[in-house]
Design a protein around this motif. Structure first.
Motif, PDB file in Angstrom:
ATOM      1  N   ASN A 137       0.821  -1.153   0.111  1.00  0.00           N
ATOM      2  CA  ASN A 137      -0.110   0.011  -0.009  1.00  0.00           C
ATOM      3  C   ASN A 137       0.767   1.139   0.029  1.00  0.00           C
ATOM      4  O   ASN A 137       1.839   1.115   0.489  1.00  0.00           O
ATOM      5  CB  ASN A 137      -0.952  -0.081   1.260  1.00  0.00           C
ATOM      6  N   LEU A 161      -3.010  13.043   0.801  1.00  0.00           N
ATOM      7  CA  LEU A 161      -3.820  13.298  -0.339  1.00  0.00           C
ATOM      8  C   LEU A 161      -4.311  14.843  -0.411  1.00  0.00           C
ATOM      9  O   LEU A 161      -4.910  15.164  -1.362  1.00  0.00           O
ATOM     10  CB  LEU A 161      -5.035  12.162  -0.463  1.00  0.00           C
ATOM     11  N   ARG A 184      -0.791  14.078  -4.255  1.00  0.00           N
ATOM     12  CA  ARG A 184      -1.752  13.139  -4.712  1.00  0.00           C
ATOM     13  C   ARG A 184      -1.483  12.395  -6.261  1.00  0.00           C
ATOM     14  O   ARG A 184      -1.672  11.350  -6.483  1.00  0.00           O
ATOM     15  CB  ARG A 184      -2.928  14.040  -4.819  1.00  0.00           C
ATOM     16  N   THR A 191      -0.910   8.867  -7.089  1.00  0.00           N
ATOM     17  CA  THR A 191      -1.830   8.015  -7.969  1.00  0.00           C
ATOM     18  C   THR A 191      -1.118   7.179  -9.375  1.00  0.00           C
ATOM     19  O   THR A 191      -1.334   6.073  -9.683  1.00  0.00           O
ATOM     20  CB  THR A 191      -2.943   9.069  -8.612  1.00  0.00           C
ATOM     21  N   ILE A 229      -4.359   3.178  -1.700  1.00  0.00           N
ATOM     22  CA  ILE A 229      -3.737   4.415  -1.231  1.00  0.00           C
ATOM     23  C   ILE A 229      -4.287   4.814  -0.001  1.00  0.00           C
ATOM     24  O   ILE A 229      -5.418   5.184  -0.058  1.00  0.00           O
ATOM     25  CB  ILE A 229      -3.805   5.513  -2.239  1.00  0.00           C
ATOM     26  N   ASP A 252      -4.646   7.535   2.796  1.00  0.00           N
ATOM     27  CA  ASP A 252      -4.496   9.099   3.258  1.00  0.00           C
ATOM     28  C   ASP A 252      -3.963   9.366   4.448  1.00  0.00           C
ATOM     29  O   ASP A 252      -4.362   8.738   5.658  1.00  0.00           O
ATOM     30  CB  ASP A 252      -5.896   9.743   3.001  1.00  0.00           C
ATOM     31  N   GLN A 266      -7.816   0.813  -7.876  1.00  0.00           N
ATOM     32  CA  GLN A 266      -7.269   1.613  -6.801  1.00  0.00           C
ATOM     33  C   GLN A 266      -8.093   2.322  -5.705  1.00  0.00           C
ATOM     34  O   GLN A 266      -8.855   3.232  -6.276  1.00  0.00           O
ATOM     35  CB  GLN A 266      -6.401   3.051  -7.871  1.00  0.00           C
ATOM     36  N   LEU A 323      -8.753   4.634  -2.631  1.00  0.00           N
ATOM     37  CA  LEU A 323      -8.281   5.628  -1.621  1.00  0.00           C
ATOM     38  C   LEU A 323      -9.065   5.444  -0.183  1.00  0.00           C
ATOM     39  O   LEU A 323     -10.214   5.425  -0.300  1.00  0.00           O
ATOM     40  CB  LEU A 323      -8.589   7.071  -2.400  1.00  0.00           C
ATOM     41  N   ARG A 339      -9.364   6.274   3.826  1.00  0.00           N
ATOM     42  CA  ARG A 339      -9.237   7.304   4.643  1.00  0.00           C
ATOM     43  C   ARG A 339      -9.165   6.949   6.078  1.00  0.00           C
ATOM     44  O   ARG A 339      -8.270   7.671   6.850  1.00  0.00           O
ATOM     45  CB  ARG A 339     -10.581   8.379   4.676  1.00  0.00           C
TER      46      ARG A 339
END
Length: 355
Positions: free
Chosen positions: A157, A162, A168, A172, A179, A181, A243, A245, A247
């Motif tokens: 990972n 971000l 970012r 990416t 990914i 954050d 992909q 994202l 949090r």
């Protein structure tokens, strides 16, 4: 959009790397008890054409050597010819820890909590300052390669702030499936380098004291993707099966002491309430079942099955049920990609049984 720094010719200490030149350099960071110099080995690749300067580092924690393997494999074989810009490769930052197979420096400080450092501080602080002045301040962005800490493993990972537009973009473009954050801990390399004007991400992959083949390809793909994205190499971006994202992440922890039988492995998708591990007493009596607190994906696990109350078991990247299902379907549809192989390989380090 970040504006490339004008760093040609590139200098490290009193060493100069001219446009069109590839050179191995040494950055002095300390001395032995006898006064001999201790240096970090660095490869600098300078194109004849100006462009971005990208820094790639590994083994800031001396026992985390998957990144060392990634850089080593990147350099292995054909000569790298950049279309433009500069590539600075540092396969081992913490040479002290690398030599002794230790995470920390000889003063027991964590180099990755010592940035930006000071020229008059502790050993860790002085090394951090030297890295900032000699490398970070001269580069446009950085990729820092890590593994999990001792007795843990991580599914690959990327971790990145971000909220920073340039970070970012790099995160990416690297092309990792996950990914996460976050700015990073205070004093960490990526947080302080980004604050200093060098947008930085990290890759977390695998466990310490190992170079794991299935994880090397993910790191190699990521480096090449960045270089292609910045028009420093020709080629196509190697896209992951998905992909995500993320949090929030959450560690599921042991509530009693005992021996674990795992029911999941790194890279598995899980449902809320799904059994993660069963805790047995030392004499084999079932004590309790540890369940997932949310939907998501297993991004980290302990590799030590003997636990005490409160010790971490599984780190779960939180996702909605809908997204978890979508990502799971995409991964299952891809049979030969390095993420599927990584799941299989990382599972061999654990005692995984059906619940």
């Amino acid at each position: 959009m970040m504006m490339p720094k004008n760093n040609q010719p590139f200098t490290i200490g009193d060493q100069t790397i001219a446009p069109g030149e590839t050179k191995d350099a040494r950055l002095e960071i300390s001395e032995t008890y006898t006064g001999d110099k201790i240096c970090i080995p660095i490869r600098v690749i300078c194109s004849e054409e100006p462009g971005p300067c990208i820094l790639i580092t590994a083994a800031i924690h001396g026992d985390e050597i998957n990144g060392t393997g990634i850089i080593h494999d990147f350099l292995f074989g054909e000569e790298i010819v950049l279309k433009r810009g500069i590539l600075v490769l540092v396969p081992v930052v913490n040479v002290f820890g690398f030599e002794s197979h230790e995470r920390y420096l000889p003063d027991r400080r964590d180099l990755n909590r010592s940035f930006p450092g000071s020229p008059n501080g502790s050993m860790a602080s002085r090394i951090a300052d030297k890295l900032m002045v000699e490398l970070v301040d001269k580069c446009d962005c950085a990729i820092d390669l890590h593994t999990a800490a001792i007795q843990r493993t991580n599914y690959p990972n990327v971790r990145a702030d971000l909220s920073n537009r340039d970070v970012r973009r790099i995160a990416t473009a690297f092309g990792c499936a996950l990914i996460i954050d976050g700015k990073g801990p205070t004093g960490s390399f990526r947080r302080e380098a980004t604050r200093r004007g060098c947008p930085t991400i990290i890759l977390e992959a695998g466990e310490p004291h190992k170079i794991e083949p299935s994880l090397l390809q993910i790191g190699l793909n990521g480096i090449r993707n960045i270089l292609v994205d910045f028009d420093m190499l020709d080629g196509e971006i190697e896209k992951p099966p998905f992909q995500a994202l993320v949090r929030k992440t959450h560690w599921a922890r042991a509530t009693v002491g005992g021996i674990l039988k795992f029911h999941v492995s790194p890279g598995d998708f899980v449902n809320k309430g799904q059994p993660l591990a069963t805790n047995y007493s030392i004499l084999g009596h079932k004590q309790n079942v540890i369940e997932s607190p949310n939907y998501g994906m297993i991004i980290g696990m302990t590799t030590m099955p003997a636990v005490k109350p409160g010790e971490p078991i599984c780190n779960i990247a939180a996702m909605s049920e809908r997204l978890k299902k979508r990502y799971c379907e995409k991964l299952q549809a891809t049979k030969q990609d390095p993420y599927t192989q990584a799941r299989k390989d990382l599972a061999t380090n654990l005692d995984v049984v059906k619940h």
